[in-house]
Motif scaffolding. Structure first.
Motif, PDB file in Angstrom:
ATOM      1  N   ALA B 140       0.839  -1.199   0.000  1.00 30.90           N
ATOM      2  CA  ALA B 140       0.000   0.000   0.000  1.00 30.90           C
ATOM      3  C   ALA B 140       0.879   1.255   0.000  1.00 30.90           C
ATOM      4  CB  ALA B 140      -0.914  -0.009   1.222  1.00 30.90           C
ATOM      5  N   PHE B 141       1.965   1.220   0.795  1.00 31.80           N
ATOM      6  CA  PHE B 141       2.853   2.373   0.857  1.00 31.80           C
ATOM      7  C   PHE B 141       3.477   2.651  -0.505  1.00 31.80           C
ATOM      8  CE2 PHE B 141       6.996   4.326   1.355  1.00 31.80           C
ATOM      9  CZ  PHE B 141       6.774   5.338   2.276  1.00 31.80           C
ATOM     10  N   VAL B 142       3.963   1.592  -1.151  1.00 36.65           N
ATOM     11  CA  VAL B 142       4.618   1.773  -2.453  1.00 36.65           C
ATOM     12  C   VAL B 142       3.636   2.365  -3.459  1.00 36.65           C
ATOM     13  CG1 VAL B 142       5.574   0.522  -4.433  1.00 36.65           C
ATOM     14  CG2 VAL B 142       6.376   0.015  -2.113  1.00 36.65           C
ATOM     15  N   LEU B 143       2.409   1.877  -3.425  1.00 41.40           N
ATOM     16  CA  LEU B 143       1.386   2.367  -4.348  1.00 41.40           C
ATOM     17  C   LEU B 143       1.150   3.870  -4.142  1.00 41.40           C
ATOM     18  CD1 LEU B 143      -0.659   1.228  -6.457  1.00 41.40           C
ATOM     19  CD2 LEU B 143      -2.344   1.252  -4.609  1.00 41.40           C
ATOM     20  N   ILE B 144       0.953   4.258  -2.885  1.00 44.04           N
ATOM     21  CA  ILE B 144       0.659   5.667  -2.614  1.00 44.04           C
ATOM     22  C   ILE B 144       1.881   6.542  -2.903  1.00 44.04           C
ATOM     23  CG2 ILE B 144      -0.073   7.322  -0.841  1.00 44.04           C
ATOM     24  CD1 ILE B 144      -1.555   4.950   0.503  1.00 44.04           C
ATOM     25  N   ALA B 145       3.060   6.041  -2.511  1.00 43.54           N
ATOM     26  CA  ALA B 145       4.285   6.805  -2.763  1.00 43.54           C
ATOM     27  C   ALA B 145       4.470   7.036  -4.264  1.00 43.54           C
ATOM     28  CB  ALA B 145       5.492   6.070  -2.182  1.00 43.54           C
TER      29      ALA B 145
END
Lengths: 276, 273, 313
Positions: B140-145
């Motif tokens: 999820a973090f990678v997606l948002i970043a």
């Protein structure tokens, strides 16, 4: 004896806004209790002082090398560490107070059922609210004084006005302790603490703590100025640099109102929860 | 009136085998998570993103790309490191109070080990669950970043491996600690304030370790977060060399193994008496 | 409007407590006299604890009249609580403090001086047989010790009226008897006791007078012996049969032997003035139980008759 006779006794103004039975003027007894308990928890209390210190150190050796100077109050250029230090004092006052008045209060209320026992004595909900908030403040004062000593030792404050940073830290702690305690009365289970973090962390990160307001786009600037911590940070930074202006009275008033409203709401909610 | 009949009860007598037993425990966690996922959303996903936005975009707006940031924009420089910080915080969060609660407040560990499931399988289930949570939050973090423009190369997908490994290396020792403490978990406050916090600030996440005084550098080598951050940046920005990568991985695997060994011992000690 | 008579410490008339739609206490009348031990009996959820909380001035009443120590809880809560001792259903001891500190800090809430609470704590630990654990934390104490400490704590202000909400639930027989002993001593010293319980032996042991509550109302009131006389027979004959033979006994007219019979899955209860003679008559009728038992009626028989055998919650 009639049970529906109207009360004609003279009551103090504080008691007049709060229903009778709310306050027995013995809030200090709860502070006594906290002092007793704290003797066993000195390490935790001590640790609260290190958190802002770690941040300060990181800014001194790390962040401060990446960004040497920023625009401070009144448009002057100042070192980045001196820019952040007063904000760290404000936010550590906030963090300490909120921790004391949310997690701790919730555990005492829900799991330890401490206040049930207290309310079986002559003490009322307002005694509890004032007693617990006072203790949060005592700790806040200790942290503020210690941090202030370190900051001035590092030469990061440049004005005699900076001495006022300590009382301002206490006001910030008061306001957040009161609001935190009020919020805690709505918490149903520990998972709800996520919501408190949801408010606290953005406030900590975006209240011009680490970078000036001008970095934000215009619309966001307005939102930031609603954050209570923003007003605390502005006050601190103005005092640290000795750049004073009338808007500081506005910041001050904001925090005072918050503190008073928070405490009254907390006492009322405690009554609803515990005296039902 | 019901007539009394001869006893007809018959236990199944079934004993579930090891990997399956641990997996049953993971299913149990999943049942909980399905009801409560929204309450963990903030601390697990939103919090690292907020730090990325505040420090990467806010503070980063004041930072000129330089050698210290590998000549990258600060936001891009920060993203793979923040990913690992998220793993650290998730790992410690999931391994401290939730595990202590299993022993002390909720007492579900006692309920589970009253069935054929053993303490070791219980621990394995807990660890697999934590790894899944960390991995999911990392994605999820990678997606948002990426949406925020903090990602420039697909190498960050490899960083996810470094992230989960770091998370597990930090999780296992804390699980062991949680299985040891009996009071209200005051020890965790110490861990958060004296280990997690300074580790986050001084493990090269926000600024290169080389800026620290010389004496502090060997201390940093002890930090799993530093090893994880080095791996994660190497994956995202390239330029990995075999020697250092092997060293980092070995340290993290070693820490994980030590933690598991301690945790297994503590779980047995506490649950089988 | 009722006036509080001489020596009446608690007077309730038409007392009602509602939580939203739910009625916890549905209009009860109670008078507790000075020096007596008064019991509230009832199954779980009957409204005992809600009543206790209203008397303890920590729960405002919805309707009706309530006077405690001659004062109105709504108006004089703190002044009443200053003269009450409260033992809640679940111990709410301060787990962050030691045994001694628990007593001292609690005494301070009543405005007692530090010197007074120090002396008081020593005296109460003696009373509760906890002197040896004075400086221990509360958490590792046994259930019985915690309960004794809670009772000791409730006495720190020398209360005139002591409220005990299920004081012995969860304790082993030794601990229960020790507690009864302590409570009896307090009663002899002139402390008025109000006790809720669902243990009938406890009510028979301790209470001079009691009320039975069911579904938020009072269904019976009186001294334990009077209640037994009124609602049960002098003796009970219990008959057990081989599986299947109980029905034969019923078909054989065993029910005609007594005024009241209760049919349970595993035995028959025959309420009678003389158990032995009823048993003889049964034998004469050719009824052959596997085993028989004659016993005196207890409060439990009264209680089950009044509140039924089915679960309430």
């Amino acid at each position: 004896m009639s049970t529906t006779q109207t009360d004609t006794r003279v009551v103090s103004p504080l008691l007049r806004i709060a229903p009778t039975g709310m306050y027995a003027r013995r809030a200090r007894m709860l502070v006594e209790r906290s002092v007793l308990v704290s003797r066993k928890m000195w390490l935790i209390i001590l640790s609260g002082f290190f958190e802002p210190l770690f941040y300060l150190l990181a800014f001194q050796v790390g962040f401060g090398k990446l960004v040497e100077t920023v625009q401070g109050p009144g448009g002057q250029t100042m070192s980045y560490v001196a820019f952040v230090a007063p904000a760290l004092l404000a936010s550590s006052a906030m963090n300490g107070a909120v921790y004391d008045s949310t997690f701790n209060i919730f555990f005492k209320m829900r799991y330890q059922r401490l206040y049930e026992g207290v309310l079986a004595t002559p003490l009322g909900p307002l005694d509890i609210a004032m007693g617990e908030i006072s203790w949060a403040l005592v700790r806040g004062v200790l942290y503020a004084v210690a941090f202030f000593a370190v900051v001035s030792g590092m030469g990061l404050v440049t004005s005699p006005w900076a001495l006022l940073m300590v009382p301002v830290a206490i006001l910030i702690a008061f306001a957040f302790a009161a609001i935190g305690m009020a919020a805690t009365t709505w918490i149903r289970s520990t998972t709800d603490f996520g919501l408190i973090q949801l408010v606290l962390i953005p406030m900590f990160l975006f209240s011009t703590t680490f970078f000036p307001l001008s970095v934000f786009p215009g619309a966001v600037q307005v939102i930031i100025q609603i954050f209570p911590l923003y007003h605390g940070v502005e006050l601190m930074r103005g005092l640290a640099t000795g750049v004073l202006d009338p808007s500081m009275l506005g910041h001050l008033a904001y925090l005072v109102v918050l503190a008073v409203v928070g405490m009254l709401v907390a006492a009322r909610r405690l009554r609803v929860l515990l005296l039902r | 009136m019901p007539q009394v009949s001869a006893p007809t009860t018959q236990a199944t007598g079934r004993v579930v085998r090891s990997p399956h037993a641990a997996w049953l425990r993971v299913e149990g966690h999943w049942q909980w998570y399905r009801r409560h996922w929204h309450s963990t959303l903030f601390s697990s996903i939103a919090q690292p993103i907020l730090f990325l936005v505040a420090m990467g975009m806010g503070f980063g707006s004041q930072v000129e790309p330089s050698e210290a940031t590998r000549n990258l924009p600060y936001l891009v420089y920060l993203a793979p490191a923040m990913l690992v910080v998220g793993a650290l915080q998730n790992a410690v969060g999931e391994s401290s109070y939730p595990v202590l609660s299993g022993f002390k407040w909720q007492k579900d560990y006692w309920a589970v080990t009253a069935t054929p499931i053993t303490p070791g399988q219980l621990l394995a289930g807990q660890q697999i669950w934590i790894a899944l949570v960390i991995g999911f939050n990392g994605c999820a973090f990678v997606l948002i970043a990426t949406l925020l423009g903090a990602v420039q190369s697909p190498g960050i997908l490899l960083s996810l491996l470094a992230m989960v490994l770091t998370g597990m290396a930090c999780s296992a020792p804390v699980v062991a600690l949680a299985a040891t403490v009996t009071n209200d978990g005051n020890a965790f406050n110490g861990i958060f304030r004296f280990v997690v916090m300074p580790m986050t600030l001084f493990s090269g996440t926000f600024f290169p370790v080389s800026q620290l005084p010389e004496w502090a550098q060997p201390v940093v080598w002890l930090s799993p977060l530093w090893h994880g951050t080095e791996l994660s940046r190497a994956a995202a920005f390239g330029g990995a060399e075999f020697g250092p990568v092997f060293g980092h991985v070995a340290y993290l695997v070693g820490l994980f193994a030590l933690g598991i060994w301690l945790a297994r011992w503590r779980f047995r000690r506490r649950l089988v008496v | 409007m009722t006036t509080v008579g001489d020596g009446v410490l608690v007077q309730a008339n038409g007392l009602v407590k509602r939580f939203g739609e739910f009625t916890a206490v549905g209009g009860i009348d109670v008078a507790v006299r000075k020096g007596e031990a008064f019991g509230f009996l009832g199954p779980n959820g009957a409204g005992k604890s809600s009543t206790m909380r209203m008397v303890a001035c920590v729960s405002p009443r919805t309707e009706g009249e309530l006077s405690v120590l001659g004062m109105d809880p709504d108006r004089d809560g703190p002044r009443i609580r200053a003269r009450l001792g409260v033992v809640p259903q679940l111990d709410n001891l301060d787990t962050e403090l030691t045994v001694r500190q628990n007593l001292q800090v609690y005494g301070r809430y009543f405005g007692l001086s530090r010197a007074t609470v120090r002396a008081k704590a020593t005296e109460l630990m003696e009373f509760a047989q906890l002197s040896e654990r004075a400086d221990d934390e509360v958490e590792p104490l046994s259930g019985g010790m915690k309960r004794r400490l809670t009772i000791a704590r409730s006495l720190v202000n020398d209360p005139e009226l002591l409220l005990l909400d299920e004081p012995t639930t969860g304790l082993d027989p030794q601990a229960r008897h020790l507690l009864w002993d302590k409570l009896y001593r307090l009663k002899q010293q002139g402390v008025t006791l109000i006790i809720t319980t669902h243990f009938m032996d406890e009510a028979e042991q301790l209470c001079d007078r009691l009320v039975v509550m069911d579904h938020s109302r009072i269904v019976a009131e009186g001294a334990p012996s009077a209640l037994i006389k009124q609602y049960s027979t002098r003796e009970v004959l219990e008959l057990r049969f081989n599986p299947g033979e109980q029905q034969d006994a019923l078909d054989n007219g065993v029910a005609d032997l007594v005024e009241r019979i209760e049919v349970l899955p595993d035995r028959l209860l025959l309420y009678t003035e003389n158990g032995e003679s009823t048993l003889e008559t049964a034998h004469a009728k050719g009824i052959r139980p596997l085993s028989s038992l004659v016993r005196r009626s207890t409060l439990e028989d009264v209680f089950l008759r009044l509140t039924g055998r089915s679960l309430v919650d």
